[in-house]
Design an enzyme around this catalytic site. Sequence first.
Site, PDB file in Angstrom:
ATOM      1  N   CYS A   1      -1.211  -2.566   7.359  1.00 22.77           N
ATOM      2  CA  CYS A   1      -0.877  -3.990   7.250  1.00 22.77           C
ATOM      3  C   CYS A   1      -1.680  -4.724   8.318  1.00 22.77           C
ATOM      4  CB  CYS A   1       0.632  -4.210   7.377  1.00 22.77           C
ATOM      5  SG  CYS A   1       1.381  -3.544   8.873  1.00 22.77           S
TER       6      CYS A   1
ATOM      7  N   ARG B   1       4.854  -3.320   9.002  1.00 22.04           N
ATOM      8  CA  ARG B   1       5.247  -3.258   7.590  1.00 22.04           C
ATOM      9  C   ARG B   1       4.808  -1.950   6.954  1.00 22.04           C
ATOM     10  NH1 ARG B   1       2.675  -8.878   5.670  1.00 22.04           N
ATOM     11  NH2 ARG B   1       1.294  -8.341   7.417  1.00 22.04           N
TER      12      ARG B   1
END
Length: 462
Positions: A411, A416
């Site tokens: 990410c 994430r």
Amino acid sequence: MNKKTKLILATMTLAFSVFAFSGCSNSDKGNESATSDIKTIESKEVKENIEKSDWIIVDTRENDAFNGWKLDNVSRGGHIKGATDFSAAWLKVDNKDKDTTLDKVLETKGISKDKNIVLYDGNGKDAAEVANYLSNKGYSNLYIYDIKDWAQDSNNPMEAYENYEMLVPSSWVKDLIDGKHPETYDGKDYKVFEVSWGKEQDSPSYLKDGHIPGAIHINTDDIEKGPLWNRVSDEELEKFAVANGITKDTTTVLYGDDSMAAFRVVTILKYMGVEDVRILNGGTNKWVKAGYELEKTANKPVPVKSFGAKVPANKNYIVDLDMAKDIINDKKNSKLVDIRSWEEFIGETSGYDYIKTKGRPAGCVWGHAGTDAQSLQDYRNIDNTMRNKDEIINMWNEWGITPDQRLAFYCGTGWRAAEVLYYADVIGVKNIALYDGGWNEWSGNTGNEPNPIETGDPVKVK
């Protein structure tokens, strides 16, 4: 169906009738008509209809039970093979967009008004709550079923995620700290950590709002540093573990108010070589919803003498820039998977105020995420538990991502992607890794020459 189950269902039916006749509004009268369509169903009928296209089997329990945990005294963990999920817990979420979100969930899962819908639970409550919710929305042909009857017969197929134990329910953590021996726990030393950014005195989710009793605070600055926001050196990681009383054999449970920070740290612990790592599924909210208490006093870690293994013992769990390039170049067997918003992926925004360059690594594929750089709705249920395996894999298939490939997730700076990596681990995907540097590194934001970059919708670009 056993006598106890029949008694519970009869009581629920009576309760629905009393509720319907006790009110005086038009909406209450509508409930009376709707609830009359809720029926019970036996195992034999479930077996006869489970594969029919006009029938759908729905697990209404907590997400943890669907994943594989033996909850509510059900003899086997996991869900009826072929079932989807719609948890009664989702109906209790405090979210201004809840109605719209749940309508989309019903559509995605194929829970439609033209089908016969079997709703099952193990506690005699969850299925009735979802049935009432659906009946009030105009659904008919609703059936309630007790999963205990299904689980008692070993010939009835059930499915649990291969590594379901990596995501734990709040009751499991409560049993652990109460000195019990919960399912899958081997009795070794354990530690519980609340993970968030900042020192413990600055973390509202630790001292101000409170934390799980006995939990120690971890500041994410202890495991990563700028400007790249990559993990710190292996030597520094080992010192971090030792200072916090973590060895390779410590059962390590992590959680947070929003658990993304916990996933970031747990990925690094796995890379280091901690063999038994757990995340509280759904974070602090699940602990509170279960009725368990929080404490607001700080707990100090007790250091250990050594980690007990050479760091990193699981080196391939995190990859760096050169390996990310190799993965992109191996188009047949590997995928570099972008876990950012669509707007970040196509280059409309970088997603970060400190990253100027927009776009994506040339040759990567989109793996979904959320609407911005802080969200991951595409992988979470409305109560922030993990979305079900089939829906995750279906998202991946849209972009040619399959569980048999070598997959590296990235990410902006690793948070994430770490969560998605962990979910992939839970469902049993084997050859997986985190590309730690992510877009922050690939874009040249740290001073190096940028690597090959693409922008725009890749379908339109081609």
